[in-house]
Design an enzyme around this catalytic site. Structure first.
Site, mmCIF file in Angstrom:
data_model
loop_
_atom_site.group_PDB
_atom_site.id
_atom_site.type_symbol
_atom_site.label_atom_id
_atom_site.label_comp_id
_atom_site.label_asym_id
_atom_site.label_seq_id
_atom_site.Cartn_x
_atom_site.Cartn_y
_atom_site.Cartn_z
ATOM 1 N N LYS A 84 -16.640 -7.234 5.190
ATOM 2 C CA LYS A 84 -15.543 -8.015 5.553
ATOM 3 C C LYS A 84 -15.208 -8.116 7.271
ATOM 4 O O LYS A 84 -15.770 -7.010 7.824
ATOM 5 C CB LYS A 84 -14.229 -7.579 4.947
ATOM 6 C CG LYS A 84 -13.978 -7.746 3.658
ATOM 7 C CD LYS A 84 -12.801 -7.197 3.106
ATOM 8 C CE LYS A 84 -12.306 -7.423 1.506
ATOM 9 N NZ LYS A 84 -11.174 -6.961 1.200
ATOM 10 N N SER A 118 -3.002 -8.164 2.942
ATOM 11 C CA SER A 118 -3.243 -7.855 4.203
ATOM 12 C C SER A 118 -3.681 -9.271 4.932
ATOM 13 O O SER A 118 -3.396 -9.515 5.848
ATOM 14 C CB SER A 118 -4.390 -6.995 4.568
ATOM 15 O OG SER A 118 -4.007 -5.589 4.030
ATOM 16 N N HIS A 177 1.061 -1.338 0.099
ATOM 17 C CA HIS A 177 -0.089 -0.167 -0.109
ATOM 18 C C HIS A 177 0.963 1.324 0.099
ATOM 19 O O HIS A 177 0.539 2.397 -0.628
ATOM 20 C CB HIS A 177 -0.876 0.209 1.117
ATOM 21 C CG HIS A 177 -2.094 -1.068 1.405
ATOM 22 N ND1 HIS A 177 -1.972 -2.083 2.455
ATOM 23 C CD2 HIS A 177 -2.923 -1.236 0.425
ATOM 24 C CE1 HIS A 177 -3.073 -2.654 2.243
ATOM 25 N NE2 HIS A 177 -3.828 -2.571 1.025
ATOM 26 N N ARG A 234 -2.278 -5.896 -8.273
ATOM 27 C CA ARG A 234 -1.275 -7.127 -8.084
ATOM 28 C C ARG A 234 -1.240 -7.972 -9.098
ATOM 29 O O ARG A 234 -0.144 -8.337 -9.537
ATOM 30 C CB ARG A 234 -1.320 -7.763 -6.652
ATOM 31 C CG ARG A 234 -1.207 -6.864 -5.563
ATOM 32 C CD ARG A 234 -1.516 -7.464 -4.398
ATOM 33 N NE ARG A 234 -2.753 -7.617 -4.584
ATOM 34 C CZ ARG A 234 -3.802 -8.096 -3.342
ATOM 35 N NH1 ARG A 234 -3.204 -8.223 -2.205
ATOM 36 N NH2 ARG A 234 -5.086 -8.081 -3.542
HETATM 37 O O1 PNS Z 1 -9.085 -3.159 0.218
HETATM 38 P P1 PNS Z 1 -10.359 -3.517 -0.383
HETATM 39 O O2 PNS Z 1 -11.302 -4.383 0.524
HETATM 40 O O3 PNS Z 1 -10.248 -4.323 -1.455
HETATM 41 O O4 PNS Z 1 -11.241 -2.242 -0.556
HETATM 42 C C1 PNS Z 1 -12.642 -2.307 -1.161
HETATM 43 C C2 PNS Z 1 -13.217 -0.975 -1.226
HETATM 44 C C3 PNS Z 1 -13.341 -0.421 0.513
HETATM 45 C C4 PNS Z 1 -12.455 0.102 -2.019
HETATM 46 C C5 PNS Z 1 -14.592 -1.151 -1.822
HETATM 47 O O5 PNS Z 1 -15.304 -2.312 -0.911
HETATM 48 C C6 PNS Z 1 -15.586 0.121 -1.754
HETATM 49 O O6 PNS Z 1 -15.187 0.806 -2.330
HETATM 50 N N1 PNS Z 1 -16.394 -0.002 -0.727
HETATM 51 C C7 PNS Z 1 -17.431 1.146 -0.461
HETATM 52 C C8 PNS Z 1 -18.989 0.818 -0.783
HETATM 53 C C9 PNS Z 1 -19.030 1.156 -2.282
HETATM 54 O O7 PNS Z 1 -18.718 1.905 -3.057
HETATM 55 N N2 PNS Z 1 -19.265 -0.052 -3.029
HETATM 56 C C10 PNS Z 1 -19.524 -0.025 -4.459
HETATM 57 C C11 PNS Z 1 -18.382 -0.362 -5.300
HETATM 58 S S1 PNS Z 1 -18.924 -0.820 -6.650
#
Ligand code: PNS
Length: 162
Positions: free
Chosen positions: A43, A130, A19, A92
């Site tokens: 999660k 993570s 990150h 990645r």
């Molecule tokens: O580190 P991660 O878990 O891959 O991050 C995922 C994240 C937090 C970027 C994604 O789940 C997110 O944007 N969540 C907020 C809710 C949202 O906007 N969802 C619609 C995505 S299409």
């Protein structure tokens, strides 16, 4: 001229050198990056959102161009609220692509004023996640090459200090 702001969203449970690599390279593209920890209902996290934010602050060495925050709800709404132009995400492997492509396309449909910038994780960190960090640390393995010292300390406290 107004500054260009990007949001770097994620779970960051916890933040890793992967990150931080994306973050420092992203700062070559925009003026400010807001690292935004998601209250992700899907999660189950090891660290609370507050703990995750603290670890990020402890890992960025007071960089004035980085802001650490958290958000609830839709990313597009948060991006609008903070006046950001871009979202930054690290890739990645090909396996990341489908999910990221769907997410970026949906976000772009919901808000045409933002774009997602994808950055390839550098070769030293492409195997770090993570999830694997938590697994290794949970079994007492050494993660010092993968996470900054404050995160390593917190992982030890979480798993081994009762
Ligand atoms: O580190 P991660 O878990 O891959 O991050 C995922 C994240 C937090 C970027 C994604 O789940 C997110 O944007 N969540 C907020 C809710 C949202 O906007 N969802 C619609 C995505 S299409």
């Amino acid at each position: 001229m107004s500054e260009t702001i990007a949001v770097y969203p994620g779970s960051f449970d916890p933040i890793t050198y992967g990150h931080l690599d994306i973050l420092s390279r992203g700062l070559e593209l925009v003026d400010k990056i807001i690292v935004a920890v998601a209250h992700n209902i899907e999660k189950s996290a090891l660290f609370t959102v507050e703990e995750r934010k603290e670890m990020i602050v402890e890992s960025i060495n007071g960089n004035p161009n980085v802001i650490v925050d958290s958000f609830d709800g839709l990313l597009v709404d948060y991006v609008k609220k903070v006046n950001a132009r871009f979202v930054i995400r690290g890739l990645r492997a090909m396996s990341d692509f489908e999910y990221e492509f769907q997410m970026a396309s949906m976000n772009r449909n919901l808000n045409q004023n933002m774009d997602t910038i994808f950055m390839m994780t550098s070769k030293d960190y492409f195997f770090i996640s993570s999830r694997t960090i938590k697994e290794v640390a949970g079994f007492g393995g050494c993660v010092s090459g993968f996470v900054p010292p404050p995160v390593e300390k917190r992982l030890k406290e979480k798993f081994f200090k009762k």
